[in-house]
Design an enzyme around this catalytic site. Sequence first.
Site, PDB file in Angstrom:
ATOM      1  N   LYS A 150     -20.995 -17.446  69.193  1.00 61.20           N
ATOM      2  CA  LYS A 150     -20.138 -17.404  68.008  1.00 61.20           C
ATOM      3  C   LYS A 150     -21.001 -17.456  66.772  1.00 61.20           C
ATOM      4  O   LYS A 150     -22.139 -17.952  66.817  1.00 61.20           O
ATOM      5  CB  LYS A 150     -19.196 -18.609  68.005  1.00 61.20           C
ATOM      6  CG  LYS A 150     -17.911 -18.374  67.237  1.00 61.20           C
ATOM      7  CD  LYS A 150     -16.917 -17.634  68.091  1.00 61.20           C
ATOM      8  CE  LYS A 150     -15.603 -17.411  67.423  1.00 61.20           C
ATOM      9  NZ  LYS A 150     -14.591 -17.002  68.404  1.00 61.20           N
TER      10      LYS A 150
ATOM     11  N   GLY B 149       1.459 -19.314  62.442  1.00 57.91           N
ATOM     12  CA  GLY B 149       0.299 -18.530  61.980  1.00 57.91           C
ATOM     13  C   GLY B 149       0.666 -17.061  62.047  1.00 57.91           C
ATOM     14  O   GLY B 149       0.960 -16.543  63.125  1.00 57.91           O
TER      15      GLY B 149
ATOM     16  N   GLY C 250      -1.130 -14.209  60.961  1.00 60.62           N
ATOM     17  CA  GLY C 250      -2.225 -13.266  60.711  1.00 60.62           C
ATOM     18  C   GLY C 250      -2.147 -12.160  61.745  1.00 60.62           C
ATOM     19  O   GLY C 250      -1.072 -11.868  62.283  1.00 60.62           O
ATOM     20  N   ASN C 251      -3.303 -11.552  62.053  1.00 60.21           N
ATOM     21  CA  ASN C 251      -3.312 -10.420  62.993  1.00 60.21           C
ATOM     22  C   ASN C 251      -2.660 -10.776  64.330  1.00 60.21           C
ATOM     23  O   ASN C 251      -1.692 -10.128  64.753  1.00 60.21           O
ATOM     24  CB  ASN C 251      -4.758  -9.932  63.195  1.00 60.21           C
ATOM     25  CG  ASN C 251      -4.840  -8.764  64.165  1.00 60.21           C
ATOM     26  OD1 ASN C 251      -4.007  -7.857  64.127  1.00 60.21           O
ATOM     27  ND2 ASN C 251      -5.796  -8.790  65.067  1.00 60.21           N
ATOM     28  N   ALA C 252      -3.137 -11.859  64.980  1.00 63.23           N
ATOM     29  CA  ALA C 252      -2.623 -12.182  66.315  1.00 63.23           C
ATOM     30  C   ALA C 252      -1.136 -12.557  66.261  1.00 63.23           C
ATOM     31  O   ALA C 252      -0.347 -12.110  67.102  1.00 63.23           O
ATOM     32  CB  ALA C 252      -3.443 -13.310  66.930  1.00 63.23           C
ATOM     33  N   GLY C 253      -0.748 -13.364  65.286  1.00 61.69           N
ATOM     34  CA  GLY C 253       0.644 -13.799  65.185  1.00 61.69           C
ATOM     35  C   GLY C 253       1.602 -12.632  64.966  1.00 61.69           C
ATOM     36  O   GLY C 253       2.652 -12.535  65.611  1.00 61.69           O
TER      37      GLY C 253
END
Length: 414
Positions: free
Chosen positions: A104, A215, A217-220
């Site tokens: 990471k 949340g 964002g992209n994933a949500g």
Amino acid sequence: MSYNSFEVAQKQVLEASVLLKLDSNTTELLLWPQREYKFTIPVKMDNKSIKIFHGYRIHYNTARGPAKGGIRFHQDETVDTVRALACWMTWKTAIADLPLGGGKGGVICDPKKLSAEELENIARNYVRAAADFIGPEKDIPAPDVYTNPQTMVWMMDEYETITRKHQPGVFTDKPLQVGGTEGRRDATARGGVYTVREACKHFGVNSKGTYVIQGFGNAGQRAALLHQEIIGGGKLIAVSDSKGGIYNPDGLNPKELVVYKLKNGNVNNFPGSTNIKKEEVLETEADILYPAALENAINENNADRIRARIICELANGPTTPEADIILYKNNKIVLPDILSSAGGVIVSYFEMVQDKYSYFWPEDTVHSRLDQKITKAFWSVIEAMKEKRVHPRLAAMIVGVARVAEACKLRGWI
Ligand code: GLU
């Protein structure tokens, strides 16, 4: 109470190694990152001044293959958040049975206060500092919080400029025009929904019932849309983002909500819904909850109030170990991040493979291969759960840690 994510991650490794009866050398090896890089990144700002940023790249373990994992741009990044996330990537790639290790990276910065040009300068200078220890056969970064495919193109371009050859497979989740794969953008959410589909079958939960997203964002956003598409039903009743939450027991339209969020920057005041506190969204009564924000959102202070039956973690590290125990006692089923959010890295791996042989698959091939991989991973975790009589996260840790320990042993490291 504040949490140190790396202490959380180490606690999880210890628990798994006790159950696996690993010897003390193996445990010690798996408790710490294999290599850590820390660098300063001088960046020319729009006003022509130079600002020094701090960056990290950590290879947690590379026994199963090159390090793999995202790079985050976040103001709260520390060496320990990067260590924790690199540690989790190691188990995530192993559970998905990918020939990869875990890594990471991060830069301490507040991307919301930076212009596109400043972000590009940070991305390119990060690669100048990290060029010696990344590469398609060494360490392959991807986007994470506040980085995206554009960040990856800047980074890839800088890397290719330094090395003087085309090597698109050095970064994943790139746009299609420059060596990206079909199906990468929604892969994390898609993988999560596949695990929910399997978990509903196994645990007898109504997959077509209600669901909640924390949340956006992209994933949500992708999960909101894909849940209904893949499951063939389901009612989205509450959603939160960093600014607040909304609730509608009659159902929120995911498509309209995504458009609304893009236009307004947040979900507040979405027509037909009631504004609620973002904390209340997590505690909404529902069949399925998708935590898709940051670490430690579910902790000992609110775990007792979580009312969803299945918690599918799309974020990295959203549940603390104390909360895990409370949720398990309350008969909640946590689909742990290292399993349920593995869709992203699985499709990143597909992207690396396609980049290597310069031949690209159609989207439905990506989807079905992702489905196969993550479904297999899900059932291997269920097996470990039954065998060791532990909660799903510990079972997933057991699967991942055992595979990595075996690779270390075969290599003669321990
Ligand atoms: N950042 C994503 C994760 O945490 C994807 C990592 C990758 O594709 O390498 O799983």
